[in-house]
Design an enzyme around this catalytic site. Structure first.
Site, PDB file in Angstrom:
ATOM      1  N   THR A 132      45.095 -43.964 -54.767  1.00 24.19           N
ATOM      2  CA  THR A 132      46.342 -43.631 -55.522  1.00 24.19           C
ATOM      3  C   THR A 132      46.139 -43.784 -57.158  1.00 24.19           C
ATOM      4  O   THR A 132      45.324 -44.699 -57.512  1.00 24.19           O
ATOM      5  CB  THR A 132      47.349 -44.560 -54.910  1.00 24.19           C
ATOM      6  OG1 THR A 132      48.525 -44.656 -55.686  1.00 24.19           O
ATOM      7  CG2 THR A 132      46.684 -46.193 -55.104  1.00 24.19           C
ATOM      8  N   ASP A 133      47.206 -43.008 -57.561  1.00 21.52           N
ATOM      9  CA  ASP A 133      47.396 -43.234 -59.272  1.00 21.52           C
ATOM     10  C   ASP A 133      47.771 -44.477 -59.436  1.00 21.52           C
ATOM     11  O   ASP A 133      47.607 -45.189 -60.819  1.00 21.52           O
ATOM     12  CB  ASP A 133      48.298 -42.150 -59.758  1.00 21.52           C
ATOM     13  CG  ASP A 133      49.562 -42.233 -59.181  1.00 21.52           C
ATOM     14  OD1 ASP A 133      50.026 -43.124 -58.059  1.00 21.52           O
ATOM     15  OD2 ASP A 133      50.510 -41.424 -59.749  1.00 21.52           O
ATOM     16  N   GLU A 134      48.304 -45.585 -58.553  1.00 25.19           N
ATOM     17  CA  GLU A 134      48.879 -46.605 -59.034  1.00 25.19           C
ATOM     18  C   GLU A 134      47.920 -47.756 -59.412  1.00 25.19           C
ATOM     19  O   GLU A 134      48.081 -48.734 -60.051  1.00 25.19           O
ATOM     20  CB  GLU A 134      49.528 -47.119 -57.960  1.00 25.19           C
ATOM     21  CG  GLU A 134      50.824 -46.439 -57.420  1.00 25.19           C
ATOM     22  CD  GLU A 134      51.821 -47.131 -56.688  1.00 25.19           C
ATOM     23  OE1 GLU A 134      51.908 -48.303 -56.715  1.00 25.19           O
ATOM     24  OE2 GLU A 134      52.757 -46.456 -56.231  1.00 25.19           O
ATOM     25  N   TYR A 158      49.833 -54.096 -53.779  1.00 24.21           N
ATOM     26  CA  TYR A 158      49.538 -52.803 -52.912  1.00 24.21           C
ATOM     27  C   TYR A 158      48.481 -52.100 -53.846  1.00 24.21           C
ATOM     28  O   TYR A 158      47.325 -51.803 -53.712  1.00 24.21           O
ATOM     29  CB  TYR A 158      50.474 -51.771 -52.579  1.00 24.21           C
ATOM     30  CG  TYR A 158      50.056 -50.348 -52.554  1.00 24.21           C
ATOM     31  CD1 TYR A 158      49.428 -49.964 -51.491  1.00 24.21           C
ATOM     32  CD2 TYR A 158      50.278 -49.441 -53.468  1.00 24.21           C
ATOM     33  CE1 TYR A 158      49.028 -48.617 -51.197  1.00 24.21           C
ATOM     34  CE2 TYR A 158      49.940 -48.030 -53.480  1.00 24.21           C
ATOM     35  CZ  TYR A 158      49.227 -47.819 -52.447  1.00 24.21           C
ATOM     36  OH  TYR A 158      48.693 -46.546 -51.937  1.00 24.21           O
ATOM     37  N   LYS A 162      44.413 -51.343 -53.464  1.00 26.67           N
ATOM     38  CA  LYS A 162      43.678 -50.209 -53.483  1.00 26.67           C
ATOM     39  C   LYS A 162      42.598 -49.925 -54.480  1.00 26.67           C
ATOM     40  O   LYS A 162      41.641 -49.315 -54.595  1.00 26.67           O
ATOM     41  CB  LYS A 162      44.904 -49.076 -53.713  1.00 26.67           C
ATOM     42  CG  LYS A 162      45.601 -48.880 -52.475  1.00 26.67           C
ATOM     43  CD  LYS A 162      45.071 -48.167 -51.266  1.00 26.67           C
ATOM     44  CE  LYS A 162      44.627 -46.759 -51.664  1.00 26.67           C
ATOM     45  NZ  LYS A 162      44.101 -46.216 -49.929  1.00 26.67           N
TER      46      LYS A 162
HETATM   47  P1  NAD Z   1      51.222 -43.992 -44.076  1.00 26.59           P
HETATM   48  O1  NAD Z   1      51.777 -45.414 -44.259  1.00 26.59           O
HETATM   49  O2  NAD Z   1      52.234 -43.052 -43.831  1.00 26.59           O
HETATM   50  O3  NAD Z   1      49.921 -43.964 -42.945  1.00 26.59           O
HETATM   51  C1  NAD Z   1      49.108 -44.952 -42.973  1.00 26.59           C
HETATM   52  C2  NAD Z   1      48.432 -44.743 -41.663  1.00 26.59           C
HETATM   53  O4  NAD Z   1      47.275 -45.651 -41.397  1.00 26.59           O
HETATM   54  C3  NAD Z   1      49.265 -45.155 -40.304  1.00 26.59           C
HETATM   55  O5  NAD Z   1      48.901 -44.106 -39.456  1.00 26.59           O
HETATM   56  C4  NAD Z   1      48.565 -46.374 -40.000  1.00 26.59           C
HETATM   57  O6  NAD Z   1      48.749 -46.572 -38.522  1.00 26.59           O
HETATM   58  C5  NAD Z   1      47.170 -46.422 -40.384  1.00 26.59           C
HETATM   59  N1  NAD Z   1      46.727 -47.772 -40.311  1.00 26.59           N
HETATM   60  C6  NAD Z   1      47.193 -48.490 -41.043  1.00 26.59           C
HETATM   61  N2  NAD Z   1      46.471 -49.922 -40.882  1.00 26.59           N
HETATM   62  C7  NAD Z   1      45.362 -49.549 -40.188  1.00 26.59           C
HETATM   63  C8  NAD Z   1      44.202 -50.180 -39.763  1.00 26.59           C
HETATM   64  N3  NAD Z   1      43.961 -51.493 -39.881  1.00 26.59           N
HETATM   65  N4  NAD Z   1      43.264 -49.353 -38.669  1.00 26.59           N
HETATM   66  C9  NAD Z   1      43.811 -48.187 -38.783  1.00 26.59           C
HETATM   67  N5  NAD Z   1      44.831 -47.457 -39.162  1.00 26.59           N
HETATM   68  C10 NAD Z   1      45.495 -47.859 -39.938  1.00 26.59           C
HETATM   69  O7  NAD Z   1      50.460 -43.932 -45.558  1.00 26.59           O
HETATM   70  P2  NAD Z   1      50.403 -42.459 -46.336  1.00 26.59           P
HETATM   71  O8  NAD Z   1      51.410 -42.412 -47.068  1.00 26.59           O
HETATM   72  O9  NAD Z   1      50.177 -41.283 -45.599  1.00 26.59           O
HETATM   73  O10 NAD Z   1      49.113 -42.791 -47.565  1.00 26.59           O
HETATM   74  C11 NAD Z   1      47.589 -42.402 -46.714  1.00 26.59           C
HETATM   75  C12 NAD Z   1      46.728 -42.814 -47.688  1.00 26.59           C
HETATM   76  O11 NAD Z   1      46.982 -42.134 -48.809  1.00 26.59           O
HETATM   77  C13 NAD Z   1      46.972 -44.329 -48.122  1.00 26.59           C
HETATM   78  O12 NAD Z   1      45.376 -44.974 -48.301  1.00 26.59           O
HETATM   79  C14 NAD Z   1      47.609 -44.269 -49.506  1.00 26.59           C
HETATM   80  O13 NAD Z   1      47.233 -45.648 -50.132  1.00 26.59           O
HETATM   81  C15 NAD Z   1      46.964 -43.205 -50.005  1.00 26.59           C
HETATM   82  N6  NAD Z   1      48.009 -42.440 -51.156  1.00 26.59           N
HETATM   83  C16 NAD Z   1      49.320 -42.328 -50.663  1.00 26.59           C
HETATM   84  C17 NAD Z   1      50.279 -41.603 -51.657  1.00 26.59           C
HETATM   85  C18 NAD Z   1      51.787 -41.452 -51.125  1.00 26.59           C
HETATM   86  O14 NAD Z   1      52.467 -40.953 -51.783  1.00 26.59           O
HETATM   87  N7  NAD Z   1      52.033 -41.629 -49.898  1.00 26.59           N
HETATM   88  C19 NAD Z   1      49.730 -41.057 -52.759  1.00 26.59           C
HETATM   89  C20 NAD Z   1      48.507 -41.461 -53.074  1.00 26.59           C
HETATM   90  C21 NAD Z   1      47.542 -42.064 -52.107  1.00 26.59           C
HETATM   91  O1  DAU Z   2      52.068 -43.080 -56.818  1.00 22.68           O
HETATM   92  C1  DAU Z   2      51.411 -42.941 -55.521  1.00 22.68           C
HETATM   93  C2  DAU Z   2      52.195 -44.029 -54.645  1.00 22.68           C
HETATM   94  O2  DAU Z   2      53.361 -43.380 -54.355  1.00 22.68           O
HETATM   95  C3  DAU Z   2      51.418 -44.421 -53.227  1.00 22.68           C
HETATM   96  O3  DAU Z   2      50.149 -44.787 -53.592  1.00 22.68           O
HETATM   97  C4  DAU Z   2      52.205 -45.282 -52.580  1.00 22.68           C
HETATM   98  O4  DAU Z   2      51.605 -45.231 -51.179  1.00 22.68           O
HETATM   99  C5  DAU Z   2      53.540 -44.638 -52.228  1.00 22.68           C
HETATM  100  O5  DAU Z   2      54.405 -45.410 -51.396  1.00 22.68           O
HETATM  101  C6  DAU Z   2      54.029 -44.252 -53.513  1.00 22.68           C
HETATM  102  O6  DAU Z   2      54.554 -45.594 -54.304  1.00 22.68           O
HETATM  103  P1  DAU Z   2      55.855 -45.698 -54.900  1.00 22.68           P
HETATM  104  O7  DAU Z   2      56.470 -47.066 -54.812  1.00 22.68           O
HETATM  105  O8  DAU Z   2      56.002 -44.883 -56.067  1.00 22.68           O
HETATM  106  O9  DAU Z   2      56.898 -44.946 -53.831  1.00 22.68           O
HETATM  107  P2  DAU Z   2      58.449 -45.553 -53.257  1.00 22.68           P
HETATM  108  O10 DAU Z   2      58.843 -44.069 -52.439  1.00 22.68           O
HETATM  109  O11 DAU Z   2      58.487 -46.651 -52.437  1.00 22.68           O
HETATM  110  O12 DAU Z   2      59.220 -45.467 -54.570  1.00 22.68           O
HETATM  111  C7  DAU Z   2      59.380 -44.220 -55.628  1.00 22.68           C
HETATM  112  C8  DAU Z   2      60.111 -44.860 -56.468  1.00 22.68           C
HETATM  113  O13 DAU Z   2      61.635 -44.883 -56.333  1.00 22.68           O
HETATM  114  C9  DAU Z   2      59.696 -46.015 -57.165  1.00 22.68           C
HETATM  115  O14 DAU Z   2      59.944 -46.287 -58.659  1.00 22.68           O
HETATM  116  C10 DAU Z   2      60.557 -47.066 -56.834  1.00 22.68           C
HETATM  117  C11 DAU Z   2      62.400 -46.147 -56.447  1.00 22.68           C
HETATM  118  N1  DAU Z   2      62.726 -46.670 -55.355  1.00 22.68           N
HETATM  119  C12 DAU Z   2      62.142 -46.775 -53.851  1.00 22.68           C
HETATM  120  C13 DAU Z   2      63.063 -47.298 -53.174  1.00 22.68           C
HETATM  121  C14 DAU Z   2      62.206 -47.182 -51.657  1.00 22.68           C
HETATM  122  C15 DAU Z   2      64.050 -46.815 -55.414  1.00 22.68           C
HETATM  123  O15 DAU Z   2      64.576 -46.918 -56.530  1.00 22.68           O
HETATM  124  N2  DAU Z   2      64.772 -47.410 -54.319  1.00 22.68           N
HETATM  125  C16 DAU Z   2      64.395 -47.536 -53.172  1.00 22.68           C
HETATM  126  O16 DAU Z   2      64.980 -47.745 -52.196  1.00 22.68           O
END
Ligand code: NAD
Ligand code: DAU
Length: 352
Positions: A132-134, A158, A162
């Site tokens: 992630t970019d975080e 988180y 990562k």
């Molecule tokens: P998600 O939470 O939707 O899915 C995570 C999956 O991992 C689920 O299917 C869960 O069952 C599985 N999992 C969790 N713990 C596990 C374990 N111990 N063993 C096996 N499986 C397990 O997550 P996502 O949003 O699809 O993110 C996927 C990946 O991409 C993550 O590594 C996250 O850090 C990264 N990522 C997410 C975002 C985003 O915006 N969602 C952006 C950048 C990177």
């Molecule tokens: O940047 C990549 C990341 O983006 C991934 O690595 C994470 O897995 C993914 O969950 C996401 O993280 P964020 O914290 O940015 O996503 P989230 O949807 O939780 O929140 C997006 C923005 O909105 C953040 O600034 C917090 C704000 N927010 C979120 C929720 C859930 C609110 O203002 N209200 C809310 O209820």
């Protein structure tokens, strides 16, 4: 023939990656390893579950013996590692689970790859770690975008977990020569995202006439990318990225949360036939997230220049597609939020 292990394939991004690989590469066997936590949902993959080149295995990435067994049983020669605990708010409440899965789980996979691949050599092998970019921390409004050399400065449990996993992946490359690539991506949106994240949570709340809790003043900025574009980027890096390298992936699409929420409200109101702006009255400014990073923004020029990848979908089009999907699939949201899914999978697979 290649045997590719995709971890976290039942989750949001993982399910799009599994679908892309199963359909685009019929000559590969795709093994989806997922623990099926609250975020994992096999319904996300209903359209590929009968494909002959797709296999699902329920396992925990932290279970080293189980992971080694999967490597040997399926003769795995490529890994795309997405399994993780992914929600920042949950990490603030329960950091241990994040350290366990994201750090120790990644270590377990790395060690399994190293152990199992050593026998036949690393030739033709690849371990792609999805991150992630975080990990880069927060930008100020005037700062330059994150690039691959930006110093790590994670703030949430988180992002700390990562960041730690990224360091382990690079350590396995530098110490043992494991053929790794790392991608760090910005915020994804699209179908099948668990409705705890901003966009699907707010679509559901607008639909049900519930308040929209915007943290702080809604001024935090995120860089949004449609999930299928992320899957395409992973495909490009997995196949053509240089070993040992990191590639940043982003949408070149910065929006403040309040700008995004207003667009979302307009889109949902239009598509459900509400008078324009009706749901804006649902917006509530609430207490800020602890340690809330002000701004994320990715410079994705390396992957564009080296591998020719760039986002294909503009934000308004992607948002409209996403909203339509959630409105057309209300049952999906109801099942994952009502606990019915949880009960169903407990019955099918036992306790979690
Ligand atoms: P998600 O939470 O939707 O899915 C995570 C999956 O991992 C689920 O299917 C869960 O069952 C599985 N999992 C969790 N713990 C596990 C374990 N111990 N063993 C096996 N499986 C397990 O997550 P996502 O949003 O699809 O993110 C996927 C990946 O991409 C993550 O590594 C996250 O850090 C990264 N990522 C997410 C975002 C985003 O915006 N969602 C952006 C950048 C990177
Ligand atoms: O940047 C990549 C990341 O983006 C991934 O690595 C994470 O897995 C993914 O969950 C996401 O993280 P964020 O914290 O940015 O996503 P989230 O949807 O939780 O929140 C997006 C923005 O909105 C953040 O600034 C917090 C704000 N927010 C979120 C929720 C859930 C609110 O203002 N209200 C809310 O209820």
């Amino acid at each position: 023939m290649r045997n590719i292990l995709i971890t976290g394939g039942a989750g949001f991004i993982g399910s799009h990656v599994v679908r892309l690989f199963v359909k685009r590469y019929p000559e590969y066997r795709i093994v989806n390893l997922d623990k099926l936590t609250y975020a994992g949902n096999l319904a996300n993959l209903a359209d590929v579950e009968d494909c002959p080149n797709y296999t699902f295995v329920r396992a925990d990435i932290c279970d080293f013996e189980a992971v080694c067994d999967i490597f040997r049983r399926y003769d795995i020669d490529g890994v795309i590692h997405l399994a993780a605990e992914s929600h920042v708010d949950r990490s603030i409440k329960d950091p241990f689970t994040f350290a366990r899965t994201n750090v120790l789980g990644t270590l377990s996979l790395l060690q399994a790859a190293r152990t199992c691949w050593q026998e036949s050599g690393y030739e033709g092998k690849r371990f792609h770690h999805v991150s992630t970019d975080e990990v880069y921390g927060a930008l100020g409004f005037g700062d330059a975008l994150f690039n691959e050399t930006t110093r790590y400065e994670p703030h949430s449990p988180y992002s700390a977990s990562k960041a730690s996993s990224d360091h382990f992946v690079r350590a396995f490359h530098d110490t043992y020569g494991l053929p790794v690539v790392v991608t760090n991506c910005s915020n994804n949106y699209g179908p099948c995202q668990f409705p705890e994240k901003l966009i699907p949570l707010f679509i559901n709340n607008i639909r049900l006439g519930r308040p929209l809790p915007v943290y702080g003043r809604g001024e935090n900025v995120r860089d949004w990318l449609y999930v299928e574009d992320h899957a395409q980027a992973i495909d490009a890096v997995f196949h053509r990225g240089r070993t040992g390298e990191t590639y940043n992936i982003g949408g070149f699409c910065e929006l403040s949360n309040i700008e995004l929420v207003k667009m979302l409200v307009k889109t949902v109101d239009r598509l459900v036939g509400n008078p324009e702006g009706r749901s804006e009255s649902l917006i509530r400014f609430v207490a800020d997230r602890a340690g809330h990073d002000l701004r994320y923004a990715i410079d994705a020029s390396k992957i564009r220049d080296e591998l020719g990848w760039q986002p294909s979908l503009g934000f308004s089009e992607g948002l409209e597609r996403t909203v339509r999907w959630y409105l057309d699939n209300e049952e999906w949201t109801e099942r994952v939020t009502s606990g019915e899914y949880e009960r169903y999978y407990k019955q099918m697979y036992g306790q979690r």
